[in-house]
Design an enzyme around this catalytic site. Sequence first.
Site, PDB file in Angstrom:
ATOM      1  N   ASP A 111       0.842  -1.200   0.000  1.00 38.91           N
ATOM      2  CA  ASP A 111       0.000   0.000   0.000  1.00 38.91           C
ATOM      3  C   ASP A 111       0.871   1.241   0.000  1.00 38.91           C
ATOM      4  O   ASP A 111       1.532   1.562   0.999  1.00 38.91           O
ATOM      5  CB  ASP A 111      -0.910  -0.021   1.232  1.00 38.91           C
ATOM      6  N   ASP A 307      -2.301   5.301  -5.954  1.00 38.52           N
ATOM      7  CA  ASP A 307      -2.446   4.536  -4.714  1.00 38.52           C
ATOM      8  C   ASP A 307      -2.577   3.059  -5.043  1.00 38.52           C
ATOM      9  O   ASP A 307      -3.588   2.610  -5.593  1.00 38.52           O
ATOM     10  CB  ASP A 307      -3.682   5.020  -3.949  1.00 38.52           C
TER      11      ASP A 307
END
Length: 631
Positions: A111, A307
């Site tokens: 992430d 992201d």
Amino acid sequence: MARALVNLAVGTVVFFLLFLLSQSNPSTSPPRLLPPPHHGARPAMVLPLFPSSKNSSRTFLHSHRHLLRSDSHSSHPNARMRLYDDLLLNGYYTTRLWIGTPPQQFALIVDTGSTVTYVPCATCEQCGRHQDPKFQPDLSSTYQPVKCNLDCNCDSDRVQCIYERQYAEMSSSSGVLGEDIISFGNQSELVPQRAVFGCENEETGDLYSQHADGIMGLGRGDLSVVDQLVEKGVISDSFSLCYGGMDIGGGAMVLGGISAPSDMVFSYADPVRSPYYSIGLKEIHVAGKQLSLNPSVFDGKYGTVLDSGTTYAYLPEPAFLAFKEAILKELNGLKQIRGPDPNYSDICFSTASSDVSELSKTFPTVEMVFGHQQKLLLSPENYLFRHSKVHGAYCLGIFQNEKDPTTLLGGIIVRNTLVTYDREHSKIGFWKTNCSELWERLHITGALSPTPSSSGKGNSTESPTTTASDGSPHYDFPGKIQIGKIILDMSLSTNHSYLKPQINKLTEFIAKELDVNASQVHLLNFTSEGNSSLVRLAIVPSDSSTYIYKETARLPDTFGNYQLVQWKVEPSTKQTWWGRNYMVVVMALIIIVVIGLSVYGVWGMWRRKQQTVNSYKPVGAAAPEQELQPL
């Protein structure tokens, strides 16, 4: 009759002896390394490694863990790691990290929007059931809690540092901070490092229900794994991600710099613009036509954020409406259908083909344009996802970001795209590729190459190696050799007590990787050397498996980092006729003795029976005269 029995016994012994001798010398040749030469024959390889040529620059220190670096003069290694799972089926990609001594394995979501790495702690009573067991600090001899200090938030007793993270989907994680050794897997050139991570005591929302164990934070922040490794000076300030394509899943990740391909497209990434990885998106083209949008629409709030932890892409309202209109205009001939989830108004289309490679014939190409007219081409798999209920149907994977002016680009945008986060030079690069073949396309070597030893004591013999037209190695041997066994000496980073109960699995994995029977892989020796283990194995031929073709064997990350210290081939020993057939002779002798005793016993019984018949005298028969004895 006795003579007939003896003849039968001798015939049986001779026949059995000839049969055993014929079986001890079969017409087929013994297992060998090289197959008989014929046109189109598949070349056999020495197992399980590529031998080095005398002039080869590849040595044991430059094994398959060696990656191309961003700076040819850099001394920084890389951590090359695999990615698992599937973006749309699981909603994320994971990698494997090992924490502690002995190492405890965890599947963590990669992430770029998170700045802390955390796993469930053994003391956590409000954590869900995940893929792996919880981290047990008491079982790690190298674990240390991070004590309360001025640079962290402290618990209520001001004893230990804590962390708290909340996410947009209303999930959260909190716990204490600890420090331990983190390992990156057996494809990593980077040795295990001490790092600070979170030990969860509570998780909610998706973090509680997900299958993955936790999060690997790759964002900008002091607790980020990347920042910690860069601060230690063990990697350059860069990392890369490569997500698999539609229906493929998996991928690759590199912590540290790699050499950028010449046709990689870059965008400026302002580190001050936002706490996330923001890129300078200026335009979007659909089917070669620019959307009528002011470039400032992509610069609202946090700007355009990349992201990896987000599945789809989300555009500000004006950009989404323009994109949707352009797509519908290009696909006005396709039938629109309802989406797979009635709770959402997905835009889906029914097509005649379910072949991903055929999508570009039906759906238009999309281009994202950055500063200096740098263009990233998006194929249909970069903005579509497969309809889960209708065969051959696809839906748009780009949505409106509610009323949020931020442009959020999730993993779907970069499927089959190598994305390099070059933080050192404040830029992010994009390179369209097949992520399942990333290492080959970057020309990164994939084989260990220590020098094979003939004696195991430093004396070595090398086989010259050349490259075939298809890029595969070809070996020139002085002649065919009959293999008795192949000896492998391996060093594994896992300690002796951890590896001991899994040693059988190790031999099974090696046998599976080499496509041989498990009975052909023998454990010769298993010793401890500090926190690592030394293993000696032997691979022997089998009568049913004449050739060994596999050229490499890769172990699962469960066994930590491993190195091949040396290997050697022992030819089959030449035996004398007695050495090859002594068992046959012994068995024949035993059978002769058994049959001889049996025949002797039968003959004895027959003789006794004959004597009994001869001693019978009828009544009145003449008897031989007896000499009178003097009184």
